[in-house]
Motif scaffolding. Structure first.
Motif, PDB file in Angstrom:
ATOM      1  N   ALA A 469       0.801  -1.222   0.000  1.00  0.00           N
ATOM      2  CA  ALA A 469       0.000   0.000   0.000  1.00  0.00           C
ATOM      3  C   ALA A 469       0.837   1.277   0.000  1.00  0.00           C
ATOM      4  N   VAL A 470       2.141   1.162   0.208  1.00  0.00           N
ATOM      5  CA  VAL A 470       2.989   2.346   0.342  1.00  0.00           C
ATOM      6  C   VAL A 470       3.691   2.653  -0.979  1.00  0.00           C
ATOM      7  N   ARG A 471       3.479   3.885  -1.477  1.00  0.00           N
ATOM      8  CA  ARG A 471       4.126   4.300  -2.725  1.00  0.00           C
ATOM      9  C   ARG A 471       5.439   5.037  -2.464  1.00  0.00           C
ATOM     10  N   VAL A 491       4.159   8.460   5.000  1.00  0.00           N
ATOM     11  CA  VAL A 491       3.953   7.582   3.846  1.00  0.00           C
ATOM     12  C   VAL A 491       2.973   8.194   2.854  1.00  0.00           C
ATOM     13  N   THR A 493       0.216   6.894   0.275  1.00  0.00           N
ATOM     14  CA  THR A 493      -0.529   5.665   0.055  1.00  0.00           C
ATOM     15  C   THR A 493      -1.894   5.968  -0.551  1.00  0.00           C
ATOM     16  N   GLU A 495      -4.334   3.740   0.005  1.00  0.00           N
ATOM     17  CA  GLU A 495      -5.245   2.951   0.835  1.00  0.00           C
ATOM     18  C   GLU A 495      -5.198   3.454   2.263  1.00  0.00           C
ATOM     19  N   LEU A 497      -4.343   3.586   5.953  1.00  0.00           N
ATOM     20  CA  LEU A 497      -3.286   2.968   6.763  1.00  0.00           C
ATOM     21  C   LEU A 497      -3.314   3.566   8.161  1.00  0.00           C
ATOM     22  N   VAL A 522       0.166  10.350   7.026  1.00  0.00           N
ATOM     23  CA  VAL A 522      -0.120  10.045   5.625  1.00  0.00           C
ATOM     24  C   VAL A 522      -0.074  11.369   4.864  1.00  0.00           C
TER      25      VAL A 522
END
Length: 551
Positions: A469-471, A491, A493, A495, A497, A522
């Motif tokens: 899920a982490v870009r 992060v 993402t 999605e 998290l 996020v």
């Protein structure tokens, strides 16, 4: 650089000879010192293990350590072989550490909270032949982990486990040796112990840098013991002093600035494993402890406890404190409850570099990190490598007989960290005032210091980027009153998290507990420079501003 016995060092032969000619390096080893204390003062107390209040003499310590050395030799451990020791602050750790050195092996101390992720790298890089662990420690099954590691690393042919007295030999597989049985059944043969070379590498200590892989820092008896002698001189320690050590002896601070200092000088050392400030205050009062070196977290907790429940702790005249910012108000508050704090600056590479002295004015003790240790040279240089004057900020450069031998099998790092004329580039920013007192003002490197422990952000970032899920990910340190800094994962993402999600993922990757993030942000993107480097300062400043705005 010069090479000796397959070890590359940045020092020239001329520089090494100079330290010998000045008497700063000699042939004395820690093993020799303990052996002499056992012979001349056999009943003197060496170790006070606060877990069960055992009091062990120098005679018993040497007997057990030399027996363990005989065991290692019988197992084929030869001078120069690596032995990894992952044990808490206890008498058994002192026995094992000293036994490793007595066998002529290279001691590789490890923190008990390291897990398979870190250990697999360390054991492989160090070419460890033996590995010593607890059976279980704080609810974690070290025996099972050690068996898995040894099975995947054939060089590690001997595993020794330290188990509570109520456990029996039948609980251990045949491939593991239990320390109590080793000490009871091994024929002791002091005469067969090897002659030791004080110039040879005797310690291999891994510590986190800005890179994901930790540095393997080499010290010899000469580099480590000149730091001991400097400590004894600077702190004016005598035969009447008592060392208290809550810092892990599985790393440099507890080992070289605690255990080694005490045993070299023939002093008693009070080992405290589980951190409990009330127990710490009790031990200092009961044993009349006078010296320690510990991170700001320990000091802060101790001062709070003594403020709430006063004790007679004025014996603690040399509380060396560093590894994270030490607030001036905390130094003053400590003095009010009877603890004299002497701020320091040091590193695993350079050991103790500067230290306030007992005679330093309170203003200097509260606001600076002290003056240079005996025979240590310090320069402040700008970005062009030019030495700057007093009062001007720049990178701290260090040179002296206590600076490490170098990095094991790591020529690129060696070239980056050490100058051709033997100076250590610390990566830390500081300023020296008119009286010669150094103050740390920042870090060029990205290390997060949480409770005195170094954490390399890139290691965590690399693992986070394995999450589907982490870009993108960046890890920064956020200010914390008690621990100095907290680990914050930032992060990108698509999605949802939660912090619990990334902590669970990192635990499954066997990341050490103290490296786990305590905060999560996020973000839409990670700020970067034109060359693609993460602009972590921008990210961190934005989070800190947000935190302050919400108060």
């Amino acid at each position: 650089m010069t090479t000796r016995a397959n070890v590359t060092t940045y020092r020239t032969p001329e520089a090494e000879q100079r330290y010998r000619d000045l008497g700063l390096w000699d042939d004395v080893t820690l093993v020799e010192r303990v052996r002499a204390h056992a012979a001349t003062r056999p009943d003197a107390i060496a170790i006070i293990d606060s877990a069960d209040d055992r009091r062990i003499t120098y005679a018993q310590l040497w007997h057990d350590a030399s027996t363990f050395a005989s065991f290692l030799m019988a197992r084929g451990i030869e001078p120069g072989d690596g032995v990894s020791v992952q044990l808490p602050n206890s008498y058994e750790t002192a026995v094992v550490d000293l036994g490793v050195l007595a066998a002529g092996a290279v001691l590789n101390p490890l923190l008990p909270n390291y897990r398979a992720h870190e250990l697999r790298h360390v054991l492989a890089v160090s070419h460890a032949k033996a590995y010593v662990t607890p059976h279980t420690y704080r609810g974690f099954d070290h025996l099972a982990m050690a068996r898995d590691l040894c099975a995947s690393l054939p060089e590690v042919h001997t595993h020794v486990v330290v188990a509570p007295a109520f456990e029996t030999r039948g609980e251990f597989a045949s491939e593991s040796f239990e320390l109590r049985e080793v000490l009871a059944s091994t024929p002791r043969n002091d005469a067969a112990l090897p002659a030791l070379d004080a110039s040879a590498v005797s310690e291999l200590i891994f510590t986190s840098g800005t890179e994901a892989a930790p540095k393997a820092i080499m010290h010899s008896e000469q580099t480590a013991n000149v730091n001991v002698l400097g400590t004894l001189e600077a702190m004016e320690l005598t035969e009447h002093d008592v060392v208290w050590m809550p810092s892990p002896i599985g790393h440099s601070t507890g080992l070289n600035c605690g255990l080694r200092v005490a045993l070299h000088a023939g002093l008693p050392i009070v080992l405290q494993d589980r951190w409990d400030p009330e127990r710490a205050a009790e031990l200092i009062e009961r044993e009349r402890c006078t010296y320690t070196l510990a991170a700001t977290t320990f000091l802060n907790d101790l001062v709070r406890t003594l403020h709430a429940s006063p004790r007679e702790v004025s014996s603690m005249r040399a509380f060396g404190c560093g590894g994270a910012p030490v607030p001036p108000d905390l130094v003053v508050a400590a003095a009010a409850v009877g603890v004299t704090v002497l701020r320091i600056y040091g590193s695993t590479e350079g050991l103790i570099i500067t230290w306030n002295r007992a005679g330093s004015p309170l203003d200097k003790r509260a606001n600076t990190d002290g003056v240079a240790m005996p025979d240590v040279e310090i320069e402040i240089r700008d970005d062009t490598d030019r030495v700057v004057g007093r009062g001007v900020e720049g990178e701290i450069h260090v040179r002296g007989p206590e600076v490490c031998v170098g990095f094991f099998d790591d020529p690129v790092r060696m070239a980056n960290v050490f100058t051709p004329d033997g100076w250590l580039r610390s990566g830390d920013l500081g300023v020296i005032d008119a009286e010669g007192y150094l103050t740390i003002v920042g870090r060029k490197k990205e290390i997060i210091i949480r409770g005195g422990m170094n954490i390399a952000p890139r290691e965590i970032e690399d693992l986070l980027c394995e999450m589907p899920a982490v870009r993108a990910a960046a890890v920064v340190g956020l200010p914390d009153e008690r621990l100095g800094e907290l680990v914050c994962a930032c992060v990108v993402t698509d999605e949802p998290l939660e912090l619990a999600d990334i902590v669970a993922f990192l635990r499954n990757r066997d990341l050490a507990t103290y490296k786990l993030p305590q905060a999560l942000r996020v973000v839409d993107s990670i700020p970067m420079t034109a060359s693609g480097k993460l602009r972590k300062a921008v990210l961190r400043d934005a989070i800190v501003a947000e935190m302050q705005g919400s108060r």
